[in-house]
Design an enzyme around this catalytic site. Structure first.
Site, PDB file in Angstrom:
ATOM      1  N   ARG A  49      51.064  63.357  74.403  1.00 48.38           N
ATOM      2  CA  ARG A  49      49.997  63.540  75.395  1.00 48.38           C
ATOM      3  C   ARG A  49      48.684  64.033  74.775  1.00 48.38           C
ATOM      4  O   ARG A  49      47.915  64.718  75.432  1.00 48.38           O
ATOM      5  CB  ARG A  49      50.437  64.491  76.514  1.00 48.38           C
ATOM      6  CG  ARG A  49      51.581  63.960  77.364  1.00 48.38           C
ATOM      7  CD  ARG A  49      51.087  62.852  78.277  1.00 48.38           C
ATOM      8  NE  ARG A  49      52.142  62.383  79.153  1.00 48.38           N
ATOM      9  CZ  ARG A  49      52.297  62.783  80.416  1.00 48.38           C
ATOM     10  NH1 ARG A  49      51.470  63.651  80.922  1.00 48.38           N
ATOM     11  NH2 ARG A  49      53.260  62.286  81.134  1.00 48.38           N
ATOM     12  N   ARG A  53      44.185  64.219  79.384  1.00 47.90           N
ATOM     13  CA  ARG A  53      43.405  65.127  80.211  1.00 47.90           C
ATOM     14  C   ARG A  53      42.877  66.393  79.568  1.00 47.90           C
ATOM     15  O   ARG A  53      42.005  67.032  80.124  1.00 47.90           O
ATOM     16  CB  ARG A  53      44.215  65.505  81.448  1.00 47.90           C
ATOM     17  CG  ARG A  53      44.357  64.359  82.388  1.00 47.90           C
ATOM     18  CD  ARG A  53      45.269  64.713  83.524  1.00 47.90           C
ATOM     19  NE  ARG A  53      46.576  65.056  83.005  1.00 47.90           N
ATOM     20  CZ  ARG A  53      47.563  65.526  83.738  1.00 47.90           C
ATOM     21  NH1 ARG A  53      47.370  65.727  85.015  1.00 47.90           N
ATOM     22  NH2 ARG A  53      48.722  65.800  83.211  1.00 47.90           N
ATOM     23  N   ARG A  62      37.116  58.487  82.119  1.00 45.85           N
ATOM     24  CA  ARG A  62      38.020  58.064  83.182  1.00 45.85           C
ATOM     25  C   ARG A  62      37.452  58.248  84.599  1.00 45.85           C
ATOM     26  O   ARG A  62      38.033  57.716  85.554  1.00 45.85           O
ATOM     27  CB  ARG A  62      39.335  58.852  83.081  1.00 45.85           C
ATOM     28  CG  ARG A  62      40.387  58.303  82.107  1.00 45.85           C
ATOM     29  CD  ARG A  62      41.033  57.052  82.656  1.00 45.85           C
ATOM     30  NE  ARG A  62      41.275  57.153  84.075  1.00 45.85           N
ATOM     31  CZ  ARG A  62      42.249  57.843  84.656  1.00 45.85           C
ATOM     32  NH1 ARG A  62      43.118  58.472  83.911  1.00 45.85           N
ATOM     33  NH2 ARG A  62      42.382  57.886  85.950  1.00 45.85           N
ATOM     34  N   ASP A  98      51.270  54.237  79.992  1.00 46.40           N
ATOM     35  CA  ASP A  98      52.190  55.114  80.710  1.00 46.40           C
ATOM     36  C   ASP A  98      53.555  54.448  80.753  1.00 46.40           C
ATOM     37  O   ASP A  98      53.660  53.223  80.650  1.00 46.40           O
ATOM     38  CB  ASP A  98      51.697  55.401  82.133  1.00 46.40           C
ATOM     39  CG  ASP A  98      52.458  56.582  82.735  1.00 46.40           C
ATOM     40  OD1 ASP A  98      52.098  57.737  82.424  1.00 46.40           O
ATOM     41  OD2 ASP A  98      53.437  56.356  83.459  1.00 46.40           O
ATOM     42  N   TYR A 174      62.589  57.715  88.232  1.00 42.98           N
ATOM     43  CA  TYR A 174      61.394  57.519  89.070  1.00 42.98           C
ATOM     44  C   TYR A 174      61.639  56.458  90.140  1.00 42.98           C
ATOM     45  O   TYR A 174      61.231  56.616  91.307  1.00 42.98           O
ATOM     46  CB  TYR A 174      60.185  57.129  88.210  1.00 42.98           C
ATOM     47  CG  TYR A 174      59.561  58.314  87.503  1.00 42.98           C
ATOM     48  CD1 TYR A 174      58.872  59.284  88.220  1.00 42.98           C
ATOM     49  CD2 TYR A 174      59.666  58.470  86.123  1.00 42.98           C
ATOM     50  CE1 TYR A 174      58.306  60.383  87.591  1.00 42.98           C
ATOM     51  CE2 TYR A 174      59.108  59.564  85.477  1.00 42.98           C
ATOM     52  CZ  TYR A 174      58.429  60.518  86.215  1.00 42.98           C
ATOM     53  OH  TYR A 174      57.873  61.601  85.586  1.00 42.98           O
TER      54      TYR A 174
END
Ligand code: CP3
Length: 371
Positions: A49, A53, A62, A98, A174
């Protein structure tokens, strides 16, 4: 470049003669040297990661686009992949994408909701749901291939490009839960109640994952990581019978096995041996067990890890002593038969992390381990 026959970047050399650009750089740069088992100039370091962010330049780029839009926009994908390399000087880039991208590309109605994660419109909980899960054809991943080729063309050849996918269990969780889950109760319920439906879902997801990884390898990634982030929710017995055969099939694929492979999960201390048996060269270790302990559980593998992501919030002296401890344990792991150590976190960079702490860790690892 004067001679037009000589590619400007060694990564673009086609060694297979069939449009493929894989396996052309065995042992170039610290990451590939270390995962190849030959030892590197210094302990290589990258962060799960790292692209995302925690970086202000990422948030700026973004703004105004959804995560799914960003993942199918080659220019944006390429730029986000390169941002942490420029800023931190890491030894590997992780391709920005992702784990749910192969599902979205296949046509599953799925969204990535900020602050939540992947959310599935119609969770799959029975035979009909599994039958309705679409296959993924490579033409649906053209934007992904385009983005990988753009990164390959721009990246310093000493820095490896790691492609990735979610492993079938984590994707199944998921799809079955419909979103993130603490207890995975619907997933385990299907697994126990209908093992036949479970295995057919898992084999479809293994096929999707294989197509996604092949697309990245065909476009030029140097290595791959298979994230089974939530496998730690399982007992070793269930992992072996319900998950391991499917993950093993992915690692054994004739294209995927041409590049160095890493397998990672969270809370998987008890599963490490089995995850190693799935076939990767590198096994990711979270912060719950020391690397020298992990070395005994996965003999002959390169270990990746295992700084607690929360430590990046600690003061510098505490952070530095954790980095030193992990490097010492990495050295002891080597003495106990590990083939190498790739410095990383035990899980991903948390969104509120100070990017300066990340850069600092890279510098410290390089300084302490440089020969
Ligand atoms: O590692 C990298 O920097 C490369 C990119 C990457 C992303 N997701 C980008 C992303 C990688 C390797 C992943 C893998 C991933 N995605 C995993 C396995 C790794 C892990 O952390 O265990 C999982 C379980 C997911 C599913 C997922 N996607 C989650 C849990 C989230 C976070 C949701 C949130 O907002 O809290 C996402 C979204 C996501 N994937 C973001 C990024 C940068 C944030 C979305 C955004 O920036 O808009």
């Amino acid at each position: 470049m004067l001679n037009s026959d000589v590619p400007s970047n060694p990564r673009s050399v086609d060694t297979q003669g069939a449009g493929r650009a894989t396996a052309r750089r065995a042992g170039t740069g610290p990451y590939l040297d270390e995962v190849g088992g030959t030892g590197a100039a210094h302990t290589p370091v990258w962060f799960m990661r790292q692209a995302g962010r925690s970086l202000p330049e990422y948030r700026e780029l973004r703004a105004g686009s959804t995560m799914l839009e960003a993942c199918f926009d080659p220019e944006m994908t390429c730029e986000v992949t390169l941002q942490p390399v420029r800023r931190h000087g890491v030894d590997a880039a992780i391709f920005f994408s992702d784990i749910v991208i192969p599902l979205a590309a296949a046509g599953v109605d799925i969204d990535i909701v900020p602050g939540t994660g992947p959310v599935v419109a119609a969770p799959i909980r029975d035979e009909a749901g599994v039958a309705a899960l679409p296959d993924l054809t490579p033409d649906r991943l053209e934007k992904i291939g385009e983005a990988v080729r753009m990164v390959v063309a721009e990246l310093d050849p000493q820095v490896a490009l790691i492609g990735f996918a979610g492993a079938p269990f984590t994707l199944a969780s998921y799809l079955i839960e419909g979103g993130p889950s603490r207890n995975h109760e619907h997933t385990k319920s299907l697994m126990y109640s209908r093992p036949d439906v479970w295995h057919s879902l898992m084999s479809k997801l293994a096929d999707l994952t294989t197509v996604f990884l092949r697309a990245q390898i065909d476009a030029g990634v140097d290595a791959v990581q298979l994230f089974d982030s939530w496998a730690g929710a399982l007992s070793l017995r269930d992992y072996r019978s319900m998950v391991l055969p499917h993950s093993t099939g992915i690692f054994a694929d004739e294209v995927i096995s041409t590049v160095p492979r890493t397998h990672f999960g969270v809370g998987t201390g008890e599963l490490l041996g089995a995850m190693g048996e799935a076939g990767p060269e590198v096994v990711g270790v979270d912060w719950r067990i020391p690397l020298d302990d992990a070395a005994g559980r996965v003999p002959g593998k390169v270990l990746q890890g295992n700084l607690d992501p929360a430590m990046l919030f600690a003061d510098r002296s505490a952070l530095d002593s954790e980095v030193r401890r992990i490097l010492d344990e990495g050295a002891r792991a080597r003495e106990r038969g590990a083939r190498g150590h790739v410095f990383n976190l035990g899980h991903g960079v948390l969104p509120a992390t100070d990017p300066g702490a990340v850069t600092h860790v890279v510098e410290l690892v390089h300084e302490l381990t440089g020969k």
